[in-house]
Design a protein around this motif. Structure first.
Motif, PDB file in Angstrom:
ATOM      1  N   TYR A  33       0.843  -1.190   0.000  1.00 41.79           N
ATOM      2  CA  TYR A  33       0.000   0.000   0.000  1.00 41.79           C
ATOM      3  C   TYR A  33       0.877   1.239   0.000  1.00 41.79           C
ATOM      4  O   TYR A  33       2.101   1.152   0.152  1.00 41.79           O
ATOM      5  N   SER A  70      -8.355  -3.367   2.402  1.00 44.19           N
ATOM      6  CA  SER A  70      -8.686  -2.628   3.613  1.00 44.19           C
ATOM      7  C   SER A  70      -9.357  -3.541   4.630  1.00 44.19           C
ATOM      8  O   SER A  70      -9.794  -4.650   4.292  1.00 44.19           O
ATOM      9  N   ASN A 113     -12.873  -0.165   6.192  1.00 45.18           N
ATOM     10  CA  ASN A 113     -12.302   0.483   5.015  1.00 45.18           C
ATOM     11  C   ASN A 113     -11.078   1.309   5.393  1.00 45.18           C
ATOM     12  O   ASN A 113     -10.862   2.410   4.891  1.00 45.18           O
ATOM     13  N   GLN A 114     -10.245   0.733   6.276  1.00 44.30           N
ATOM     14  CA  GLN A 114      -9.044   1.402   6.755  1.00 44.30           C
ATOM     15  C   GLN A 114      -7.813   0.527   6.541  1.00 44.30           C
ATOM     16  O   GLN A 114      -7.915  -0.702   6.401  1.00 44.30           O
ATOM     17  N   LEU A 115      -6.658   1.192   6.521  1.00 49.83           N
ATOM     18  CA  LEU A 115      -5.361   0.533   6.574  1.00 49.83           C
ATOM     19  C   LEU A 115      -4.599   1.146   7.749  1.00 49.83           C
ATOM     20  O   LEU A 115      -4.534   2.380   7.861  1.00 49.83           O
ATOM     21  N   GLN A 129      -9.064   4.572   4.077  1.00 47.97           N
ATOM     22  CA  GLN A 129      -8.495   4.344   2.746  1.00 47.97           C
ATOM     23  C   GLN A 129      -9.040   5.409   1.791  1.00 47.97           C
ATOM     24  O   GLN A 129     -10.255   5.568   1.651  1.00 47.97           O
ATOM     25  N   ILE A 189      -3.600   5.431   1.623  1.00 51.41           N
ATOM     26  CA  ILE A 189      -4.078   6.270   2.715  1.00 51.41           C
ATOM     27  C   ILE A 189      -3.307   7.585   2.682  1.00 51.41           C
ATOM     28  O   ILE A 189      -2.277   7.686   2.023  1.00 51.41           O
TER      29      ILE A 189
END
Length: 304
Positions: free
Chosen positions: A204, A233, A237-239, A244, A250
């Motif tokens: 990422y 993700s 919906n996160q990293l 994201q 991000i």
């Protein structure tokens, strides 16, 4: 992962110089900067101007700081900065910068001036550490009067030579030791509690929230996806606990956080992250992903 206790210090109490010294005393040399990095730099002298831009006063003979600079440097060409090893333990960043220099850099020399600083933190490389000997994170220290000599040296070189790059690609990794060592150590040093244990499985990017350059990041992701998988993700919906912005990207406020990618005024900036501990990735694949990130970035700039 939910265990925050670290074996140094008192939970909830920030470290003093005593705890930092205890941490330093536990560090050992595990590999050789001279053999792994400097020797490769020496091999590239026919193709680059090699410049020593400093030395770490922990041991100036052991830790000279080198960069590779295009031989056919011209003031009218845009300049691109590639950095690796800001966190010395992130191996593919160091080796990816070197691999790009060895295999692809000359093919871009007509379009760009290139500066490649493959190992910003050689003590961290040798001891496989995120911090420097003073328990300072170089990648939170790219600002004036930096407490990290690793950060200060490359900033001074760019400033003193009046080099203003159009792009800066900073090569990093995320590894399982983030959870087993570095996140708990950080919480202990700060006297806080770590609440984020997410480690993305795959590649990422971290873009600069001030200048995200969405299409630039997309081009890199598309190029790298041909080499290795892009991290999905999480359920939010996160990293790494951050929303994201697009698939595999991000945003961080780079300059505010003192990140390496934020210390110049480059238009195009990004920080790569690969995951060498993935069950479906190899060390070689991670190196090639770093190379692909650089070539994807350069190809995008050429096309646009």
């Amino acid at each position: 992962m939910s265990e925050n206790n670290y074996h140094i210090g008192t939970p909830g109490v920030p470290w003093t110089s005593e705890e930092k010294q205890q941490w330093f005393n536990e560090q050992t040399i595990k590999r050789s900067y001279q053999q792994d990095v400097v020797a490769l730099i020496d091999e590239l002298t026919p193709h680059f101007d090699v410049e020593q831009y400093g030395a770490l006063d922990y041991d100036i003979e052991r830790y000279p700081l080198f960069l590779l600079k295009s031989k056919d440097w011209h003031a009218d060409k845009p300049t691109v900065l590639v950095t690796g090893g800001v966190h010395g333990y992130e191996t593919s960043g160091v080796l990816g910068a070197m691999r790009f220099a060895k295999t692809h850099a000359t093919s871009y020399s007509e379009q760009f001036n290139l500066i490649i600083a493959p190992c910003i933190s050689p003590w961290g490389y040798e001891t496989i550490n995120r911090w420097n000997p003073k328990a300072v994170d170089p990648n939170r220290s790219f600002y004036n009067e930096s407490p990290a000599p690793e950060s200060a040296a490359i900033m001074a070189y760019m400033h003193n030579n009046t080099i203003q790059p159009i792009a800066h690609i900073d090569l990093h990794e995320t590894t399982d030791t983030d959870n087993s060592e570095f996140r708990p150590a950080l919480a202990a040093r700060q006297g806080t509690v770590n609440k984020n244990w997410n480690i993305p499985d795959g590649f990422y990017l971290v873009a600069d929230s001030v200048k995200p350059e969405h299409a630039f990041q997309t081009a890199i992701i598309n190029t790298v996806s041909k080499v290795t998988h892009i991290a999905p993700s999480d359920e939010n919906n996160q990293l790494i606990g951050v929303a994201q912005e697009q698939i595999g990207v991000i945003n961080y406020s780079a300059r505010e956080l003192g990140l390496c990618m934020g210390f110049t005024d480059a238009k195009y900036v990004t920080t790569t992250e690969v995951y060498p501990d993935s069950s479906t990735a190899t060390d070689e694949e991670c190196i090639l992903a770093q190379v692909a990130a650089i070539t994807g970035a350069l190809d995008y700039i050429i096309a646009n």
